[in-house]
Write a protein that holds these residues in place. Sequence first.
Motif, PDB file in Angstrom:
ATOM      1  N   PRO A 121       0.797  -1.230   0.000  1.00 63.15           N
ATOM      2  CA  PRO A 121       0.000   0.000   0.000  1.00 63.15           C
ATOM      3  C   PRO A 121       0.830   1.280   0.000  1.00 63.15           C
ATOM      4  O   PRO A 121       0.485   2.257  -0.669  1.00 63.15           O
ATOM      5  N   GLU A 122       1.936   1.292   0.749  1.00 60.33           N
ATOM      6  CA  GLU A 122       2.759   2.505   0.795  1.00 60.33           C
ATOM      7  C   GLU A 122       3.462   2.738  -0.536  1.00 60.33           C
ATOM      8  O   GLU A 122       3.562   3.878  -1.006  1.00 60.33           O
ATOM      9  N   VAL A 123       3.923   1.663  -1.151  1.00 60.92           N
ATOM     10  CA  VAL A 123       4.564   1.782  -2.465  1.00 60.92           C
ATOM     11  C   VAL A 123       3.547   2.271  -3.496  1.00 60.92           C
ATOM     12  O   VAL A 123       3.830   3.147  -4.311  1.00 60.92           O
ATOM     13  N   LEU A 124       2.354   1.685  -3.459  1.00 57.34           N
ATOM     14  CA  LEU A 124       1.313   2.081  -4.399  1.00 57.34           C
ATOM     15  C   LEU A 124       0.933   3.547  -4.218  1.00 57.34           C
ATOM     16  O   LEU A 124       0.789   4.287  -5.203  1.00 57.34           O
ATOM     17  N   ALA A 125       0.793   3.969  -2.975  1.00 45.42           N
ATOM     18  CA  ALA A 125       0.428   5.363  -2.699  1.00 45.42           C
ATOM     19  C   ALA A 125       1.507   6.318  -3.206  1.00 45.42           C
ATOM     20  O   ALA A 125       1.208   7.387  -3.754  1.00 45.42           O
ATOM     21  N   ASP A 126       2.765   5.934  -3.048  1.00 48.60           N
ATOM     22  CA  ASP A 126       3.861   6.781  -3.515  1.00 48.60           C
ATOM     23  C   ASP A 126       3.851   6.899  -5.035  1.00 48.60           C
ATOM     24  O   ASP A 126       4.041   7.995  -5.587  1.00 48.60           O
ATOM     25  N   ARG A 127       3.628   5.775  -5.713  1.00 44.90           N
ATOM     26  CA  ARG A 127       3.575   5.804  -7.177  1.00 44.90           C
ATOM     27  C   ARG A 127       2.374   6.608  -7.669  1.00 44.90           C
ATOM     28  O   ARG A 127       2.475   7.377  -8.636  1.00 44.90           O
TER      29      ARG A 127
END
Length: 291
Positions: A258-264
């Motif tokens: 989720p954190e990676v997705l939010a950053d992208r």
Amino acid sequence: MLDHVLTTIINPATGARIIGRTVSGDLADQAGGTLPVTDAGFVDARAADAPVGDDAAMVAARETFLSTGQFAPFVEAVTEEVLAGITAMPIADTATAVIADLGAGTGYYLAHTLDAGNNLVGIGIDVAEPAAEKLVHAHRGITSVCADATTNLPLADDSVEIVTAIFAPCNPQEVARVLHPYGQLIVVVALPGHLDELRQPLGTAAVTHDEVAEILEEFSTHFVPAAAPTIVEFPMDLDATAIATQIAMSPAARHIDPEVLADRAAQLPAKMTVHARAGVYRFGRRPQQDG
């Protein structure tokens, strides 16, 4: 819940057809068993080991995105194929036709189809409880059933005229079992290029030709084409809200932290043109399935 639809439902625990309601409002079957109807209004036909499916946030995001009409060309194409399939059937114009939508989600596609035709009723099947709750209110002609459409369907043999599977997996053998001998299946499959402008920066997998071929091959044992496929492709001009909801409703996004997705996602522009592309396929049962 319409009586005509009740006669198509079976109790997975007993395998017997539903014949009516109990005093408490649950469904009673021919074997003396019952199938629960929840306080929310959906039939709970889930097995104990059924997957959870989409969570409430994903279902809400899907409802928000679809309500803007971005996927309208898909819903129009599905409705056209359903109505064409029913027209080709050897049934009277006044006969009631049952449409079972597998992985029905919020009921967006099924409700539109019911509004477009005459003497149509629907069964929306989705394993996600939040989706089943939405389906209860999606259309007065829809009966909502919470069940896993990839395993055994809680429907009687030869009981429905149309099955739809729209961007959703299903069990071809089970679909062939529940369809009338003259019944038809409409499948919508994402094609290469579908939402690539979002997939690439987010790191979600692109659709490949091999994947599409594999999906269609799975149906070939039990079905034959009833019409030439329709390729539907169109651009969508998405604002920040539409981009966010499209990401949030995507099952593929669940495979990314989720954190990676939010950053992208945060690095995407506020407005994007994204292309949608899918094939709409209509099948009939193979003759040997008529038994």
